[in-house]
Design a protein around this motif. Structure first.
Motif, PDB file in Angstrom:
ATOM      1  N   ALA A   1      45.701  47.257  40.310  1.00 60.07           N
ATOM      2  CA  ALA A   1      45.853  45.992  40.000  1.00 60.07           C
ATOM      3  C   ALA A   1      45.073  45.027  39.899  1.00 60.07           C
ATOM      4  O   ALA A   1      45.338  43.844  38.894  1.00 60.07           O
ATOM      5  CB  ALA A   1      47.546  45.220  40.996  1.00 60.07           C
ATOM      6  N   LYS A   2      44.612  45.184  40.878  1.00 61.46           N
ATOM      7  CA  LYS A   2      42.905  44.087  41.293  1.00 61.46           C
ATOM      8  C   LYS A   2      42.692  44.524  39.588  1.00 61.46           C
ATOM      9  O   LYS A   2      42.216  42.881  39.305  1.00 61.46           O
ATOM     10  CB  LYS A   2      42.754  43.888  42.367  1.00 61.46           C
ATOM     11  CG  LYS A   2      43.246  43.589  43.221  1.00 61.46           C
ATOM     12  CD  LYS A   2      42.484  43.446  44.357  1.00 61.46           C
ATOM     13  CE  LYS A   2      43.333  43.305  46.080  1.00 61.46           C
ATOM     14  NZ  LYS A   2      42.754  44.071  47.111  1.00 61.46           N
ATOM     15  N   GLU A   3      41.843  45.366  39.574  1.00 61.80           N
ATOM     16  CA  GLU A   3      41.230  45.633  37.845  1.00 61.80           C
ATOM     17  C   GLU A   3      41.781  45.303  36.555  1.00 61.80           C
ATOM     18  O   GLU A   3      41.193  44.406  35.709  1.00 61.80           O
ATOM     19  CB  GLU A   3      40.845  47.204  38.063  1.00 61.80           C
ATOM     20  CG  GLU A   3      40.146  47.520  37.141  1.00 61.80           C
ATOM     21  CD  GLU A   3      39.226  47.206  36.286  1.00 61.80           C
ATOM     22  OE1 GLU A   3      38.298  47.797  34.944  1.00 61.80           O
ATOM     23  OE2 GLU A   3      38.063  46.510  37.029  1.00 61.80           O
ATOM     24  N   ALA A   4      43.415  45.247  37.052  1.00 64.42           N
ATOM     25  CA  ALA A   4      44.141  45.116  35.550  1.00 64.42           C
ATOM     26  C   ALA A   4      44.043  44.044  35.346  1.00 64.42           C
ATOM     27  O   ALA A   4      43.741  43.078  33.899  1.00 64.42           O
ATOM     28  CB  ALA A   4      44.886  45.472  35.391  1.00 64.42           C
ATOM     29  N   VAL A   5      44.235  42.745  36.310  1.00 66.13           N
ATOM     30  CA  VAL A   5      43.952  41.342  35.838  1.00 66.13           C
ATOM     31  C   VAL A   5      42.188  41.543  35.729  1.00 66.13           C
ATOM     32  O   VAL A   5      42.425  40.011  34.678  1.00 66.13           O
ATOM     33  CB  VAL A   5      44.159  40.371  37.615  1.00 66.13           C
ATOM     34  CG1 VAL A   5      43.691  39.823  37.385  1.00 66.13           C
ATOM     35  CG2 VAL A   5      46.098  40.783  37.572  1.00 66.13           C
ATOM     36  N   ALA A   6      41.599  41.925  36.207  1.00 63.99           N
ATOM     37  CA  ALA A   6      40.107  41.452  35.999  1.00 63.99           C
ATOM     38  C   ALA A   6      39.490  42.062  35.108  1.00 63.99           C
ATOM     39  O   ALA A   6      39.207  40.779  34.360  1.00 63.99           O
ATOM     40  CB  ALA A   6      39.875  41.796  37.034  1.00 63.99           C
ATOM     41  N   ALA A   7      40.109  42.980  34.083  1.00 66.04           N
ATOM     42  CA  ALA A   7      40.195  43.143  33.472  1.00 66.04           C
ATOM     43  C   ALA A   7      40.325  42.159  32.233  1.00 66.04           C
ATOM     44  O   ALA A   7      39.779  42.560  30.929  1.00 66.04           O
ATOM     45  CB  ALA A   7      39.967  44.942  32.643  1.00 66.04           C
ATOM     46  N   PHE A   8      41.571  41.751  32.366  1.00 60.90           N
ATOM     47  CA  PHE A   8      42.410  41.415  30.987  1.00 60.90           C
ATOM     48  C   PHE A   8      41.561  39.539  30.930  1.00 60.90           C
ATOM     49  O   PHE A   8      41.682  39.287  29.718  1.00 60.90           O
ATOM     50  CB  PHE A   8      43.677  40.936  31.816  1.00 60.90           C
ATOM     51  CG  PHE A   8      44.352  39.898  30.772  1.00 60.90           C
ATOM     52  CD1 PHE A   8      44.953  39.979  29.888  1.00 60.90           C
ATOM     53  CD2 PHE A   8      44.364  38.538  30.942  1.00 60.90           C
ATOM     54  CE1 PHE A   8      46.052  39.231  28.570  1.00 60.90           C
ATOM     55  CE2 PHE A   8      45.079  37.462  30.319  1.00 60.90           C
ATOM     56  CZ  PHE A   8      46.227  37.849  29.081  1.00 60.90           C
ATOM     57  N   ALA A   9      41.030  39.520  32.244  1.00 61.93           N
ATOM     58  CA  ALA A   9      40.904  38.149  32.445  1.00 61.93           C
ATOM     59  C   ALA A   9      39.020  38.094  31.571  1.00 61.93           C
ATOM     60  O   ALA A   9      38.437  37.266  30.928  1.00 61.93           O
ATOM     61  CB  ALA A   9      40.265  37.358  33.460  1.00 61.93           C
TER      62      ALA A   9
END
Length: 262
Positions: free
Chosen positions: A244-252
């Motif tokens: 979930a943290k990786e998904a947010v970072a990838a989006f940013a």
């Protein structure tokens, strides 16, 4: 000795094949045992993120091996309840318990228990010239392997009774219309379509896919309030994962995420 259920890997996708093409993949004891072992094995493999189930040759499965049954009819009658509850039931339940999504690549006709094996999967790609034939009543028998459960939940009681009572072939376009399968493709494109779909699913966050699979299956027999409560629990758990943290970072960062299943 010939392997009647064979498993291979393409990247993160496991391909499980029923391998008795000379009898249109009729289900005998070797397939029942081998299929359960194969499903359990891929479930334990952390490298597998999606699974495809298909048949070798021109059929998905011609159903139960009637020749084997006719060779020893008295023994077959004595064993029928055990086969259903101790062999078929564990197979369909093992598919349901897998964290990975399972796609049925219905490359040819599925008959009897073959219908159950196709419909126990989470998704299905079907050949345009194939059919599903829940032929139980034509043999003086009732549905088994979960066929009545899967079909009723997909099409409703009225249509399910019609399909199961008549036991005639259901052509691919009708299967798609009823929601029994997800996609219909030309025969030579069924497995490539299933593989492409499985590879795409394998790129997504594994725990999120597993949670979604559990929620959908839970919602089929749960109330709205029970389902929303289960969603809240799943969301709370998933929000704390590294994926979930990786998904947010990838989006940013405007890049594709690299999910690791943690």
């Amino acid at each position: 000795m010939k392997t009647t259920v064979r498993t291979s890997r393409e990247g993160r996708v496991a391909l499980i094949e029923l391998n008795r093409p000379e009898v249109r993949n009729a289900v005998d004891e070797s397939i029942r045992v081998g299929l359960l072992e194969a499903i359990r094995a891929v479930g334990l493999d952390p490298e597998v993120r999606a699974v495809i189930l298909t048949g070798v040759g021109s059929a998905f499965s011609a159903g139960a091996d009637l020749k084997a049954m006719l060779a020893n009819p008295d023994e077959s009658v004595r064993r029928i309840a055990r086969v259903i509850t101790h062999e078929y039931q564990p197979i369909v339940e093992a598919v349901a318990r897998l964290d990975q999504p399972v796609i049925a690549a219905i490359n040819g006709s599925a008959v009897g228990i073959g219908v159950s094996l196709a419909l126990c999967c989470d998704l299905a790609v079907m050949s345009e010239d194939a059919s599903l034939m829940p032929s139980f009543t034509t043999l003086g028998l009732a549905p088994d392997g979960g066929a009545s459960w899967f079909i009723t939940r997909r099409v409703g009681g009225l249509s399910a009774f019609e399909l199961l009572a008549e036991g005639v072939p259901i052509p691919a376009p009708r299967c798609l219309e009823l929601g029994l399968v997800s996609r219909v493709r030309r025969a030579d494109l069924v497995l490539p379509e299933a593989m492409s779909w499985a590879q795409a699913l394998a790129m997504r966050a594994p725990m999120a896919i597993a949670a979604t699979k559990r929620l959908v299956r839970f919602a089929m027999s749960a109330s709205l309030s029970e389902t929303v409560s289960a969603e809240a629990d799943m969301q709370t758990f998933l929000s704390k994962t590294e994926d979930a943290k990786e998904a947010v970072a990838a989006f940013a960062q405007k890049r594709a995420p690299g999910f690791r299943g943690t």
